[in-house]
Enzyme design. Structure first.
Site: not given
Ligand code: IDP
Ligand code: MG
Length: 152
Positions: A11, A51, A59, A93, A114, A117, A128
């Protein structure tokens, strides 16, 4: 064992923080095969499709703004059970819950930043990969040391 492909993206925070080499190294060292790699600044449309599953989450808008804010390094990695294995290498995550030794456990603090992805299932991986890459961008090749990584 089943040979799979997964979509991995560094990212914009990972790119801006100079973590590309560090992250690539972890997948390469593990023994997975890189079949596609490019850097791009994703369009809003691409980010919204990528997404799409999160479109009703609070978010979502911030996430799309963030992912389109600068270059992303998009990749496809191949290998036995690479989808679940890559998720383990990446970590939870929420960086606070990600184990030390994982990418997020070692390199990130905040859920919204984080650094990486990874596809979470075979269906997601297929979706994807075709979303981010043309099929002509996926390279078929055999590493010369492949016999030392997998039983043939
Ligand atoms: P993942 O990346 O581990 O698959 P997902 O639940 O698919 O996690 O969420 C996608 C992305 O959305 C996360 O990597 C993170 O960057 C963002 N995200 C998820 N939950 C939150 C939140 O509560 N606040 C802000 N960003 C979030
Ligand atoms: Mg995900």
């Amino acid at each position: 064992m089943s040979k799979e492909r997964t979509f991995i993206a560094i990212k914009p925070d990972g790119v801006q923080r100079g973590l590309i080499g560090e992250i690539l190294n972890r997948f390469e060292r593990k023994g997975f095969k890189l079949v596609a790699l490019k850097q791009l600044i994703p369009s809003k449309a691409l980010a919204e499709q990528h997404y799409g599953v999160h479109k009703d989450r609070p978010f979502f808008g911030g996430l799309v703004n963030f992912i389109t804010s600068g270059p992303v390094v998009a990749m496809v990695w191949e290998g036995d059970e690479v989808i679940s294995s890559a998720r383990k290498i990446i970590g939870s995550t929420k960086p606070v819950e990600a184990e030390p030794g994982t990418i997020r456990g070692d390199l990130a603090i905040n859920i919204g930043r984080n650094v990486i992805h990874g596809s979470d299932s075979p269906q997601t991986a297929e979706f994807e990969i075709q979303l981010w890459f043309q099929s002509s961008e996926l390279n078929e090749w055999t590493p010369t040391d492949q016999i030392w990584r997998v039983e043939n």
